[in-house]
Design an enzyme around this catalytic site. Structure first.
Site, mmCIF file in Angstrom:
data_model
loop_
_atom_site.group_PDB
_atom_site.id
_atom_site.type_symbol
_atom_site.label_atom_id
_atom_site.label_comp_id
_atom_site.label_asym_id
_atom_site.label_seq_id
_atom_site.Cartn_x
_atom_site.Cartn_y
_atom_site.Cartn_z
ATOM 1 N N GLY A 12 0.814 -1.207 0.000
ATOM 2 C CA GLY A 12 0.000 0.000 0.000
ATOM 3 C C GLY A 12 0.850 1.261 0.000
ATOM 4 O O GLY A 12 2.077 1.202 0.123
ATOM 5 N N SER A 77 -5.825 2.751 10.882
ATOM 6 C CA SER A 77 -6.843 3.463 11.649
ATOM 7 C C SER A 77 -7.989 2.518 12.000
ATOM 8 O O SER A 77 -8.017 1.364 11.580
ATOM 9 C CB SER A 77 -7.363 4.656 10.840
ATOM 10 O OG SER A 77 -7.951 4.227 9.620
ATOM 11 N N HIS A 131 -11.246 12.431 3.280
ATOM 12 C CA HIS A 131 -10.149 11.584 2.839
ATOM 13 C C HIS A 131 -10.422 11.080 1.430
ATOM 14 O O HIS A 131 -11.514 11.265 0.884
ATOM 15 C CB HIS A 131 -9.957 10.398 3.789
ATOM 16 C CG HIS A 131 -9.273 10.743 5.068
ATOM 17 N ND1 HIS A 131 -9.922 11.372 6.112
ATOM 18 C CD2 HIS A 131 -7.989 10.564 5.488
ATOM 19 C CE1 HIS A 131 -9.079 11.566 7.115
ATOM 20 N NE2 HIS A 131 -7.903 11.081 6.763
ATOM 21 N N LYS A 135 -10.529 5.239 1.024
ATOM 22 C CA LYS A 135 -10.387 4.961 2.466
ATOM 23 C C LYS A 135 -11.618 4.196 2.932
ATOM 24 O O LYS A 135 -12.753 4.657 2.746
ATOM 25 C CB LYS A 135 -10.226 6.252 3.258
ATOM 26 C CG LYS A 135 -9.986 6.032 4.752
ATOM 27 C CD LYS A 135 -9.664 7.349 5.448
ATOM 28 C CE LYS A 135 -9.522 7.161 6.959
ATOM 29 N NZ LYS A 135 -8.424 6.243 7.312
ATOM 30 N N THR A 142 -8.025 9.602 12.979
ATOM 31 C CA THR A 142 -7.620 10.911 13.485
ATOM 32 C C THR A 142 -8.798 11.659 14.083
ATOM 33 O O THR A 142 -8.689 12.275 15.151
ATOM 34 C CB THR A 142 -6.985 11.740 12.362
ATOM 35 O OG1 THR A 142 -5.843 11.050 11.852
ATOM 36 C CG2 THR A 142 -6.561 13.119 12.861
#
Length: 250
Positions: A12, A77, A131, A135, A142
């Site tokens: 990635g 995340s 984003h 995603k 965040t």
């Protein structure tokens, strides 16, 4: 002494950036670069596992790495506060360490820290984050981390004002703070924390324009910190001296 490293999610964008930085360190050696078809056993036997996969895969990678005796750096995340608390308990009584970094950007960490300070002075707070379209998780890690830190900072004040939150267009509440997520082509990462007060608003904005430059400093801080960690460490702000006290830090 050389630290051996395995990177899960190496193909990635973030994984490729991290492997390139590891190659530039004299005391780190990349010995395994894992993709989606790799076996978890490929992680075994290294000093440090770097996880930059997806929220669905990440917990299994961390569990395998800790069980096999490796420290872990998590750049994936989607780790909730409940899941982090469980991981912290899992690490108690061991000599293993896990460092979880929701965002490697120093600017993002500073923006979140400033928002944490400001949160004590406003009753209306909302987060708007954007984003790239690819995603897979929302809200972003965040945004969740920012909301959690703000809620901890204003614990004595209680929940923020969030009228009409029953309406779907009002976003998802994270620790009472509405978070609105956009996933768009042409966007890398942007977060606005908007504070409303009597007769004024305050907006703290951070935008990532070029990830390889923005994340470089954070990755270089996080790799040695993860190698030496004991227990659970969350957030890049835990690795730098911001000159201010944040919730959970002395």
């Amino acid at each position: 002494m050389t630290t051996t490293v395995a990177v899960a999610g190496a193909s990635g964008k973030l994984g490729s950036l991290i492997t390139g930085i590891i190659d530039g360190f004299d005391d780190f050696e990349l010995v395994a670069a894992l993709g989606s078809s790799s076996a978890l056993s490929d992680l075994d036997g290294v000093d440090l596992v770097v996880d930059v996969t997806t929220p669905a895969v990440s917990p299994a990678i961390v569990e395998r790495a800790v069980a096999s005796g490796s420290n872990v750096l998590v750049g994936t995340s989607g780790w909730s506060s409940a899941r982090l608390a469980e991981l912290g308990r899992r690490l108690e009584g061991t000599d293993r360490g896990v460092v979880v970094i929701p965002n490697f950007s120093l600017g993002s960490v500073l923006a979140t820290s400033l928002a944490t300070v400001a949160s004590r002075f406003f009753e209306s707070i909302e987060i708007l984050e954007a984003h790239r379209a690819t995603k897979v998780d929302s809200p972003s890690g965040t945004a969740v981390r920012t909301a959690e830190l703000m809620a901890a900072a204003r614990a004595d004040a209680g929940p923020v004002e969030a009228p009409h939150i029953d309406q779907r267009a009002r976003g998802q509440q994270v620790t009472s703070i509405p978070v609105h997520s956009m996933r768009l082509r042409g966007v890398v990462a942007k977060q606005d924390v908007v504070f409303g007060g009597d007769g004024e608003t305050l907006t703290i904005t951070h935008e990532t324009i070029e990830p390889s430059a923005a994340y470089d400093v954070g990755i270089r801080l996080a790799l040695p910190a993860a190698r030496d960690a004991r227990g659970l460490i969350v957030g890049l702000e835990s690795l730098v001296d911001l000159g201010i006290a944040l919730p959970g830090r002395s």
